[in-house]
Design an enzyme around this catalytic site. Sequence first.
Site, PDB file in Angstrom:
ATOM      1  N   ASP A  41       0.835  -1.195   0.000  1.00  0.00           N
ATOM      2  CA  ASP A  41       0.000   0.000   0.000  1.00  0.00           C
ATOM      3  C   ASP A  41       0.873   1.249   0.000  1.00  0.00           C
ATOM      4  O   ASP A  41       0.566   2.240  -0.647  1.00  0.00           O
ATOM      5  CB  ASP A  41      -0.896   0.026   1.245  1.00  0.00           C
ATOM      6  CG  ASP A  41      -1.973  -1.047   1.169  1.00  0.00           C
ATOM      7  OD1 ASP A  41      -1.981  -1.781   0.155  1.00  0.00           O
ATOM      8  OD2 ASP A  41      -2.776  -1.143   2.108  1.00  0.00           O
ATOM      9  N   LYS A 124     -26.381 -14.624  -7.446  1.00  0.00           N
ATOM     10  CA  LYS A 124     -27.224 -13.423  -7.532  1.00  0.00           C
ATOM     11  C   LYS A 124     -26.788 -12.464  -6.436  1.00  0.00           C
ATOM     12  O   LYS A 124     -27.015 -12.697  -5.262  1.00  0.00           O
ATOM     13  CB  LYS A 124     -28.702 -13.778  -7.385  1.00  0.00           C
ATOM     14  CG  LYS A 124     -29.602 -12.567  -7.609  1.00  0.00           C
ATOM     15  CD  LYS A 124     -31.051 -12.969  -7.735  1.00  0.00           C
ATOM     16  CE  LYS A 124     -31.925 -11.801  -8.151  1.00  0.00           C
ATOM     17  NZ  LYS A 124     -31.899 -10.658  -7.250  1.00  0.00           N
ATOM     18  N   ASP A 126     -26.630  -9.413  -3.976  1.00  0.00           N
ATOM     19  CA  ASP A 126     -27.683  -8.649  -3.313  1.00  0.00           C
ATOM     20  C   ASP A 126     -27.234  -7.194  -3.169  1.00  0.00           C
ATOM     21  O   ASP A 126     -26.788  -6.757  -2.119  1.00  0.00           O
ATOM     22  CB  ASP A 126     -27.977  -9.259  -1.943  1.00  0.00           C
ATOM     23  CG  ASP A 126     -29.297  -8.757  -1.388  1.00  0.00           C
ATOM     24  OD1 ASP A 126     -30.016  -8.054  -2.134  1.00  0.00           O
ATOM     25  OD2 ASP A 126     -29.609  -9.064  -0.233  1.00  0.00           O
ATOM     26  N   ARG A 145     -30.618   1.525 -12.292  1.00  0.00           N
ATOM     27  CA  ARG A 145     -31.601   0.870 -13.137  1.00  0.00           C
ATOM     28  C   ARG A 145     -32.860   1.732 -13.270  1.00  0.00           C
ATOM     29  O   ARG A 145     -33.495   1.769 -14.312  1.00  0.00           O
ATOM     30  CB  ARG A 145     -31.958  -0.481 -12.528  1.00  0.00           C
ATOM     31  CG  ARG A 145     -32.758  -1.356 -13.438  1.00  0.00           C
ATOM     32  CD  ARG A 145     -32.988  -2.712 -12.805  1.00  0.00           C
ATOM     33  NE  ARG A 145     -34.211  -2.730 -12.052  1.00  0.00           N
ATOM     34  CZ  ARG A 145     -35.352  -3.237 -12.508  1.00  0.00           C
ATOM     35  NH1 ARG A 145     -35.401  -3.794 -13.685  1.00  0.00           N
ATOM     36  NH2 ARG A 145     -36.435  -3.207 -11.778  1.00  0.00           N
ATOM     37  N   TYR A 237     -22.183  -8.314 -14.963  1.00  0.00           N
ATOM     38  CA  TYR A 237     -22.778  -9.598 -15.368  1.00  0.00           C
ATOM     39  C   TYR A 237     -23.486  -9.551 -16.724  1.00  0.00           C
ATOM     40  O   TYR A 237     -24.158 -10.500 -17.097  1.00  0.00           O
ATOM     41  CB  TYR A 237     -23.724 -10.120 -14.300  1.00  0.00           C
ATOM     42  CG  TYR A 237     -24.809  -9.147 -13.876  1.00  0.00           C
ATOM     43  CD1 TYR A 237     -25.755  -8.690 -14.776  1.00  0.00           C
ATOM     44  CD2 TYR A 237     -24.874  -8.692 -12.559  1.00  0.00           C
ATOM     45  CE1 TYR A 237     -26.733  -7.802 -14.390  1.00  0.00           C
ATOM     46  CE2 TYR A 237     -25.857  -7.801 -12.159  1.00  0.00           C
ATOM     47  CZ  TYR A 237     -26.787  -7.359 -13.089  1.00  0.00           C
ATOM     48  OH  TYR A 237     -27.757  -6.471 -12.696  1.00  0.00           O
ATOM     49  N   CYS A 442     -24.483  10.682  31.429  1.00  0.00           N
ATOM     50  CA  CYS A 442     -25.086   9.365  31.644  1.00  0.00           C
ATOM     51  C   CYS A 442     -24.038   8.310  31.260  1.00  0.00           C
ATOM     52  O   CYS A 442     -23.397   8.411  30.201  1.00  0.00           O
ATOM     53  CB  CYS A 442     -26.323   9.246  30.779  1.00  0.00           C
ATOM     54  SG  CYS A 442     -27.148   7.671  30.947  1.00  0.00           S
TER      55      CYS A 442
HETATM   56  S1  IVH Z   1     -29.205 -10.462 -14.905  1.00  0.00           S
HETATM   57  C1  IVH Z   1     -32.316  -9.527 -17.899  1.00  0.00           C
HETATM   58  N1  IVH Z   1     -27.392 -11.408 -13.236  1.00  0.00           N
HETATM   59  O1  IVH Z   1     -31.121  -9.076  -9.863  1.00  0.00           O
HETATM   60  C2  IVH Z   1     -31.291  -9.884 -16.893  1.00  0.00           C
HETATM   61  N2  IVH Z   1     -29.018  -9.891 -12.397  1.00  0.00           N
HETATM   62  O2  IVH Z   1     -34.117  -9.331 -10.311  1.00  0.00           O
HETATM   63  C3  IVH Z   1     -31.381  -9.040 -15.703  1.00  0.00           C
HETATM   64  N3  IVH Z   1     -28.758  -9.368 -10.033  1.00  0.00           N
HETATM   65  O3  IVH Z   1     -31.863  -5.996 -11.363  1.00  0.00           O
HETATM   66  C4  IVH Z   1     -30.317  -9.115 -14.742  1.00  0.00           C
HETATM   67  N4  IVH Z   1     -26.983 -10.620  -9.684  1.00  0.00           N
HETATM   68  O4  IVH Z   1     -29.857  -6.116  -9.826  1.00  0.00           O
HETATM   69  C5  IVH Z   1     -28.471 -10.614 -13.392  1.00  0.00           C
HETATM   70  N5  IVH Z   1     -25.746 -12.326 -11.907  1.00  0.00           N
HETATM   71  C6  IVH Z   1     -26.803 -11.522 -12.054  1.00  0.00           C
HETATM   72  C7  IVH Z   1     -27.335 -10.776 -10.972  1.00  0.00           C
HETATM   73  C8  IVH Z   1     -28.450  -9.973 -11.193  1.00  0.00           C
HETATM   74  C9  IVH Z   1     -27.854  -9.771  -9.139  1.00  0.00           C
HETATM   75  C10 IVH Z   1     -29.879  -8.437  -9.741  1.00  0.00           C
HETATM   76  C11 IVH Z   1     -29.940  -7.247 -10.655  1.00  0.00           C
HETATM   77  C12 IVH Z   1     -31.296  -7.267 -11.269  1.00  0.00           C
HETATM   78  C13 IVH Z   1     -32.055  -8.147 -10.361  1.00  0.00           C
HETATM   79  C14 IVH Z   1     -33.135  -8.850 -11.131  1.00  0.00           C
END
Ligand code: IVH
Length: 678
Positions: A41, A124, A126, A145, A237, A442
């Site tokens: 660093d 997926k 979060d 979005r 993604y 306190c």
């Molecule tokens: S694909 C048409 N890939 O999930 C394809 N989404 O419910 C749309 N998300 O708005 C998204 N990980 O924010 C895709 N590997 C992933 C994802 C992902 C998280 C979220 C994304 C999207 C929401 C859809």
Amino acid sequence: MQGSNSKNIPSSVIRRVEKLRSEINHHNYLYYVLDNPEISDADYDALMRELKALEEQYPELITPDSPTQRVGAPVSEKFAPVPHAVPMLSLDDAFSPEEVIAFDQRVRKFLNHTHDITYMLEPKMDGLAVELIYENGVFTTGSTRGDGFTGEDVTANLRTVRAIPLRLVNPGKDPLPERLEARGEIFMNLKDFRELNKRREAEGQPPFANPRNAAAGSLRQLDPAVTASRPLDIFLYGAGRVTDRTFKTQEEILAYLRSVGLKTNPLIDRCRGIHRAIEYHDRIAAMRANLPYEIDGTVIKVNSLELQGQLGAKARSPRWAIAFKFQAARAITRIKDIILSIGRTGAVTPVAIMEPVKVGGVVVSRATLHNQDEIRRKDIRKGDWVIIQRAGDVIPEVVKPLEERRDGNEEKFEMPATCPVCGSKLVRKPGEAVWRCPNPECFPRLVKKISHFASKSAMDIDGLGPKVAEQLINAGLVRDLPDIYALTMDDLVSMERFGQKSAQNLLDAIEKSKDTTLPRFLYALGIRHLGEVAAQKLAEHFGSIEKIMQAGIEEISAIHGMGEELARSIVKWFQEEKNQTTVRKLLETGIRFKDRKTDTGEKPLQGLSFVFTGSLPTLKRSRAKAMVQEAGGRVLSAVSRNTSYVVAGENPGSKFEKAKKLGIPIISEEEFLNLIRK
Ligand code: IVH
């Protein structure tokens, strides 16, 4: 770089700036995208400092994609709308293998396919979806979005995210696409989320309920300096519109994004047939508790873009993908008691104490109930059986009571009129949900006030955490901040668990803390709403504590990024006489500010740059580097024409040879020390 602008700039400087930028971008990529840094660093900081210094000297050389230009000016009151060329769709959910198998059957029926489909499998994330637009390789626009068709322009905030390159790398012979729309998820790693919440609690701000909210809140800040102080991360993604390139599969898109330096999730996989997709989901589910970030399921996507095109989309979601979601981890337990926890600013928060129960692999026995309104809304009572929920690492939440299990012995919760610790009458501002204990002395407030003052980002007094603060207060040794500086050896050794050595260490740390900066000091005072970023701005704007103490609400709130509520809180704090006394007493103990701005004295190594090679006879390398920096010089990692001195120890490396070739003066440790002493 514009040739016409750089007429009077030596070409060696131009080359050095370009070299520094590409080196920094490369190290950024190794660190933030590949998670595999090659340099320390400190070496990275040295490169950044050198680039900053050159850009300060030759501002004409600054380009928007320079790594020094991540934090820009705040935007005015609203984010501008950004239309998405290709709509950003959402995904249909599935919660069971049966639903996932049904999805696969729909896909095959639609396509008239009898054989297995090839799917891409992705965690997926979060977080929240964003689109990054690169024009000829330069990051120009980033948006949320929004409603899928139009998002919000959060470019300035996304520029502060280190994992987002401001300029793409070009792996091939062809130029980068004129336009590349990359899509992905912004998120906050769990470790950073926990640290952020700790900091917020120390600042008297409500913690974020989960990393998703923290990421969303951070991205939608009007002031990019605030976003920059919140460690966000990203995985890309997918793609929107991409010119000059065609792809056949989702896999190719991901590989391309990766090849230009964008970050993709290493856990992404490919399979044939839906049963393999379900196995992948189970595998990821097993890893979930150990991942550094939160995921809420997996995403299964038809790999072939041609088939994706045939399948098309419904109004809001494509037919070629599905989100296979995890069930939220829930459990049933009983509330044994509802206690009150008192924060540094006096906020009184009801907390449920529960029979310990395992939720998603972690034993849980406490959950915040937020405030009285929330308890009323959910009708939570002491003695209730309740459903609690924990998503990943998040603070557990009481979902609802099981009314059918009540036996009549449950007790409704009433906020007491007085503080359970000191007996002061609790107060609540109109329009606010929180009750506060108004007594600054306190006990729990005082403990938190002292430990906040001593915390790392404040006065940085090592060894003065909440436990020691409690001891000091209980022993009657500390009643307010200045008392810390009056502590003696005798005081400390009279306390339990303190020996000569630990006492001396604490005294040394207290003494060392007197050498501080104005922003740290301001932050340490624990003024409500005044975080580190705002403290920095305040210090920069006013330059001295005296001026800040006299500033008015209008003048403070006119500083970019400082709201009126914060300004009010600052002015009110400094108006109170006892606070003025605290500040005066603290300054009398000998606290000094060594802010760069107020520092006018010429330093011995000002303007000089050093490269170290070989092992020095007495100094550690890190110590020598720190000495150079303290003396106003810069440490570089590589020898160039601009290097002032090379300090060589035993067994010097190639830097020594290079210095000889370039005719750079080579000095010993002793000569180096003489230089500093001058
Ligand atoms: S694909 C048409 N890939 O999930 C394809 N989404 O419910 C749309 N998300 O708005 C998204 N990980 O924010 C895709 N590997 C992933 C994802 C992902 C998280 C979220 C994304 C999207 C929401 C859809």
